[in-house]
Scaffold this active site. Sequence first.
Site, mmCIF file in Angstrom:
data_model
loop_
_atom_site.group_PDB
_atom_site.id
_atom_site.type_symbol
_atom_site.label_atom_id
_atom_site.label_comp_id
_atom_site.label_asym_id
_atom_site.label_seq_id
_atom_site.Cartn_x
_atom_site.Cartn_y
_atom_site.Cartn_z
ATOM 1 N N SER A 92 -2.118 -5.172 -6.051
ATOM 2 C CA SER A 92 -0.917 -5.803 -6.598
ATOM 3 C C SER A 92 -0.678 -7.193 -6.014
ATOM 4 C CB SER A 92 0.316 -4.943 -6.328
ATOM 5 O OG SER A 92 0.282 -3.804 -7.138
ATOM 6 N N ASP A 261 3.465 2.236 -10.786
ATOM 7 C CA ASP A 261 2.257 2.237 -9.957
ATOM 8 C C ASP A 261 2.298 3.341 -8.904
ATOM 9 O OD1 ASP A 261 -0.147 0.861 -8.656
ATOM 10 O OD2 ASP A 261 1.344 0.704 -7.050
ATOM 11 N N HIS A 265 -0.390 6.248 -8.433
ATOM 12 C CA HIS A 265 -1.138 6.567 -7.211
ATOM 13 C C HIS A 265 -1.004 8.051 -6.881
ATOM 14 C CE1 HIS A 265 -2.577 2.695 -5.675
ATOM 15 N NE2 HIS A 265 -1.436 2.155 -6.088
HETATM 16 ZN ZN ZN Z 1 -0.896 0.133 -6.658
#
Ligand code: ZN
Length: 434
Positions: A92, A261, A265
């Site tokens: 990121s 995100d 994950h």
């Molecule tokens: Zn990430």
Amino acid sequence: MNLSKTLTWAVSALVMLPLVASANVNIHEAPSRPKNMIIMVGDGMGPAYTSAYRYYQNNPDTEEIEQTVFDRLLVGMASTYPARQSGYVTDSAASATALATGVKTYNGAISVDINKRPLTSIMQMAKQRGMAIGVAVTSQVNHATPAAYLAHNESRRNYEEIAKSYLTADADVILGGGQKYFSEALLEQFKAKGYQHIDDFSQLDSITKGKTLGLFADVQLPWVIDQQDSTQLSLLTQKALDLLSQNEQGFVLLVEGSLIDWAGHNNDIATAMGEMHGFANAIEVVEQFVRANPDTLMVVTADHNTGGLSIGANGEYAWDTSLLQGIKASPAALAEQAIAVDDWQALVNQTLGFDVTTEELQRLSNARMQGKSALETSLKQLIDSRSFTGWTTSGHTGGDVQVFAAGPAADLFKGNQDNTDIAEKMMSLLPRSQ
Ligand SMILES: [Zn+2]
């Protein structure tokens, strides 16, 4: 070739020429210059997420598949690879640096180049032009994406340094999580610089103008699915728009659906869809602002894909959205509660919203004996196998991401591009500096 055909060719050639020129040669010549720009990043929101969200949102009682805000605004694609030394799969930090500065860098870098020299961000350029700037995110405000827009640091992990450096970033609005990184002493320094500090959503209404630092959670904001409320990012986005739009010279705002995100994950589809819903709602808030303010450009993209999400898994041609829609808490929250109560099986059935088979219950029971984290994993596996959701990694993947846009110069973002092009195009739309 007869005359009419020749004429048709000549006319289409005349029409085509400027189009070709603007698409391939002069991408930096802005067709018309927006006064305000909003960049929205769905962290980890690869194309599988927006497709999944479409089916997740679909009303099964109607024949057609309803469009989402993503379907409405799609204009192109972007590659996301970082600087060569970091390979093809970005993190990121490198991706946010590309989006904020137009320069590729190594994974982990916060708006510094491969030699760790600071890069000028679009936020700095906007400030130099008298524009207001701001960020509204669901992670801590000093997390990689907002950090790349407001700070420079050789490592995304230097959270304390990044938080401190916001003192000199001169942002007008900073909204999100991250209380733990802002000590009382640091908050005093922000107040001395003219910031109003708030730490509860109920205080948002009391802020009607001026510089604002709003920190609404210790680290990240709570999951949408656990709140059963998808309005948090929308509220922050609306407040940022209200405050920034008071500036006569216009503004640049970053909005991030940061936790898509994080759910990716965790390979946690139910939680990921909740975060997608929160982000989609925030996009709709901005879309309305753009409709009401035709001088405003909005660009939405993702920094990369997370988790290798697949819609359908294990050889099955299926994806069960009604099962996902019925889940009332994140597997993490459910595992925590189910560890603490005796009648955990009823709680699991009730929270998941579907009947768990004896065999599945046995598996959950074995996991529960190993503790909360094993139970959470087992719950996610159960949800994945029942909904036919697949994952290939707990990390990021390198496929291209989508680009969505509306407002003046939205056409600039059409077609295939690189993530650095998005920054360069937005920079080209800033007013000329004096
Ligand atoms: Zn990430």
